[in-house]
Design a protein around this motif. Structure first.
Motif: not given
Length: 740
Positions: A483-485, A512-513, A520-521, A538-545
């Motif tokens: 993940q960090l890589g 991975d969240a 996003v950042w 990005l609009d597709l992530l407005k309901n991200d878990p």
């Protein structure tokens, strides 16, 4: 007979060794309930490094190893390593050499370069890398160059050794700002850390930097980040500030300061703010108000030098913990960083105890950092006085303690330790990153020790070598990479200005969240520019878990005023009303915008000259005064305890005759205010010119709900002349008696 005698002597020696070990491990005694018994009358005497080590208490399994000490180093305040593992130590050699601070502003301080040539963890080679500095306060290893900022200066220089003798012979100005900092040296900026997002952050000022074409360039933030001495970040680029003046151990860690300042009052509680020294700590500038009945410090007061542990040589449960130095308490806090639906809270890892605490009165931890060997390093300034001259004047509570215990005699020393754990060996692989080709650096972006990841990313970005972009893209999109890589590969491509939309949008869909949040950042810049393709993705992530992803999405949309961007924010606020962080941060941002707009309307009615005065005053207040008084003038109360300084909003004395305020800023204020006692004294700001004082007071009197006349430099000069020679703080009683 001789053999028997040898056996007896050997057994005696072994017994002494065991006894010595017990002494070093059992420096604290406990009562029947298991609580540490405080030593009430500790000696202020100097101890050798070996003697001092025996006074330092750590939890079972942990111990300290001495890395460097006097005479190799003196008055250390900060350390950094270059990518080849050589340590650079900033020394403030003129800091409080007596209780008056005599000669403090002489440019005789240094940066030393230390090396461990045999791999035993101890520094055995030292050279003066840079000489004749004025209290160096910020230091960053770039590549083979070291960036340094000195006290009172806003310029940043790079230093390089070009002939291999270990001494810098090349000095270049990499950031120019010839304005002189006139604040007390405790209130000037610190930090200069290269964060995950390739931005270089500092405390206090409303700016961050980035590296481009051999220079640092400034990006101005719409609001200053706060903080004082010390700045750190975690694996995901979250920054943690602290403010000793406001007795605030940690602040502004809920969101990146580029989106504005935001704290919850309950991000930690009074229990977290309480500290637990193992000796009495009488030398506090707050006096008896900051002491328990047993004469121990009752809460953070000199919180500083914090770091998030990101190494490999301590147990796994230490990863991501926040360590906060408290030199007045002779201790270091270990805090658990808890994420609950995106909201971060802090909790002491121990019950009414600290991770590190010493009975040596000269133990003064002022900085901490993860090293290339995976250990946690501690910078101990090892000295008697740890407060600047504004708080050690004759007649103060603190000065009485200094004189009685002769703290002013313990100067010119310093120690650096590393924290090690039984059964875990520090990494002995000496970094040689400066000697590597850029393609060889890429795998280190996935190293288990954050120090290696950071330096690999920094070097690749500084070199601007785009030949590695295909390898970085493969790493970022490879599910087999850690993940960090993947996160570091994305940010490295961003730093090289080589992150294409296709790769970014794939990262937005990562399983991975944290990777999604990172993407996003990273999209910030594209959103500000109005890139509809990215905004649509990005609009597709407005309901991200993930609440973390949704919060970052709201922040990323914050400065885009289009209907689509603002619609995403409003949708999430309505759909997820229990996302306290998202909702409260957005409300806080909007309230500040409204207040800013109102202030702008009021200012528009003033003359152009007066508008400039208020603008200057606002800058000074937000960088310096807001630390204790709050950005809105209503005080600071993070953690639920008493405020460090009185509020200014709507106060009668603020809106009345300005003479009282002028006197306070010129000479400081101590004692109760309106019947309430505050732990800290208001320091004198009289070293600044009349325009500076007038600007600050004018801003205070024309913002935060206050409305009073502008103060002119001539008004300040008159009061200054009338009280020339005054060398002590005012009290409210004096001001009432002398101000008509």
């Amino acid at each position: 007979m001789k053999q028997r005698k040898k056996l007896v002597l050997s057994m005696l020696a072994l017994s002494m060794l065991i006894y010595t070990c017990k002494i070093s491990r059992q420096i604290v005694q406990r009562d029947a309930n298991g609580n540490i018994i405080v030593i009430n009358n500790p000696s202020p005497a100097y101890l050798s490094p070996q003697e001092s080590l025996k006074t330092i208490h750590l939890p079972k399994g942990y111990h300290l190893e001495l890395v460097a000490s006097e005479p190799m180093i003196h008055e250390p305040v900060a350390i950094t390593w270059d990518a080849n593992g050589r340590m650079y130590v900033a020394e403030m050699n003129t800091y409080m050499q007596d209780a008056e601070g005599t000669g403090e502003m002489k440019a005789v301080s240094r940066v030393k370069r230390l090396e461990d040539t045999n791999g035993d963890g101890k520094m055995d080679k030292s050279v003066v890398f840079i000489d004749n500095l004025l209290l160096p306060r910020m230091i960053l290893a770039l590549d083979d160059r070291i960036l340094v900022n000195e006290t009172n200066s806003n310029n940043i220089y790079s230093y390089r050794d070009t002939n291999g003798d270990g001494k810098a012979d090349e000095k270049k100005l990499v950031f120019r700002n010839d304005d002189i900092s006139t604040s007390n040296l405790e209130h000037q900026k610190s930090g200069l850390i290269w964060n995950l997002d390739n931005k270089i952050y500092v405390t206090v000022e409303n700016k961050r930097y980035y590296y481009e074409d051999g220079m640092l360039k400034a990006e101005y933030l719409h609001e200053g980040p706060g903080g004082q001495w010390g700045l750190t970040s975690d694996n995901y680029g979250r920054l943690f500030f602290s403010a000793a003046g406001a007795e605030t151990p940690a602040l502004n860690f809920q969101q990146n300061p580029s989106y504005g300042r935001f704290d919850f009052n309950d991000q930690y509680d009074n229990e977290f703010k309480a500290v637990w020294p193992i000796i009495s700590t009488p030398d506090v500038q707050g006096g008896l108000n900051r002491l328990r009945p047993d004469s121990t410090l009752n809460q953070f007061t000199a919180c500083t030098g914090q770091s998030v542990f990101r190494g490999t040589a301590l147990p796994a449960d230490v990863q991501g913990d926040l360590f906060i130095c408290e030199p007045v308490g002779r201790l270091i806090r270990r805090a658990k960083v808890i994420n609950t639906n995106g909201k971060i809270t802090l909790k002491n890892a121990y019950n009414k105890e600290e991770f590190i605490a010493s009975t040596d009165m000269n133990f003064r931890p002022v900085n901490s950092v993860t090293g290339p060997d995976g250990c946690l390093y501690i910078v101990d300034m090892y000295r008697g006085i740890i407060q600047e001259g504004n708080w050690t004047k004759k007649g103060t509570y603190l000065r009485k303690q200094i004189d009685e215990k002769k703290f002013d005699k313990n100067i010119g020393r310093g120690r650096i330790y590393r924290v090690v754990y039984d059964g875990i060996k520090p990494d002995k692989n000496l970094p040689k990153m400066l000697d590597m080709t850029t393609d060889k650096l890429v795998p280190y972006l996935a190293h288990t020790n954050g120090w290696w990841r950071d330096n690999a990313q920094k070097l690749i970005v500084v070199r601007a070598d785009k030949s590695v972009v295909p390898a970085l893209k493969a790493m970022a999109l490879n599910k087999g990479t850690s993940q960090l890589g993947r996160i570091h590969a994305l940010w490295t491509m961003k730093g090289l200005k080589s992150l294409d939309n296709e790769t970014l949008m794939q990262a937005l869909r990562d399983e991975d969240a944290e990777v999604r949040k990172t993407a996003v950042w990273i999209a910030d810049e594209s959103v500000k520019k109005g890139d509809e393709q990215i905004i649509k993705a990005l609009d597709l992530l407005k309901n991200d878990p993930s609440a973390d992803v949704r919060f970052q999405l709201a922040l990323t949309m914050r400065f885009n005023k289009s209907d689509s961007a603002q619609g995403i924010i409003q949708y999430m606020m309505q759909k997820f009303p229990n996302d306290k962080l998202l909702v409260e941060s957005q409300k806080n941002f909007q309230n500040k915008n409204n207040a800013r707009d109102l202030a702008a309307k009021k200012a528009a009615a003033l003359t152009e000259e007066d508008q400039k005065v208020l603008l200057k005053g606002a800058t000074i207040f937000k960088q310096l005064c807001a630390i204790c008084h709050g950005a809105d003038g209503k005080g600071v109360s993070i953690g639920g305890s008493s405020m460090p300084a009185p509020p200014l909003a709507g106060v009668k004395d603020v809106n009345g005759d300005p003479e009282k305020l002028i006197k306070i800023l010129l000479h400081g204020l101590s004692g109760p205010v309106d019947g309430k006692t505050y732990a800290d004294a208001m320091p004198a700001l009289g070293s600044n010119d009349d325009e500076y004082i007038a600007a600050v007071i004018s801003y205070i009197r024309n913002d935060m709900g206050n409305k009073a006349s502008i103060v002119r430099p001539a008004d300040v000069k008159k009061v200054r002349d009338n009280h020339k020679g005054r060398d002590k703080n005012w009290t409210i009683q004096e001001l009432q008696n002398t101000t008509k």
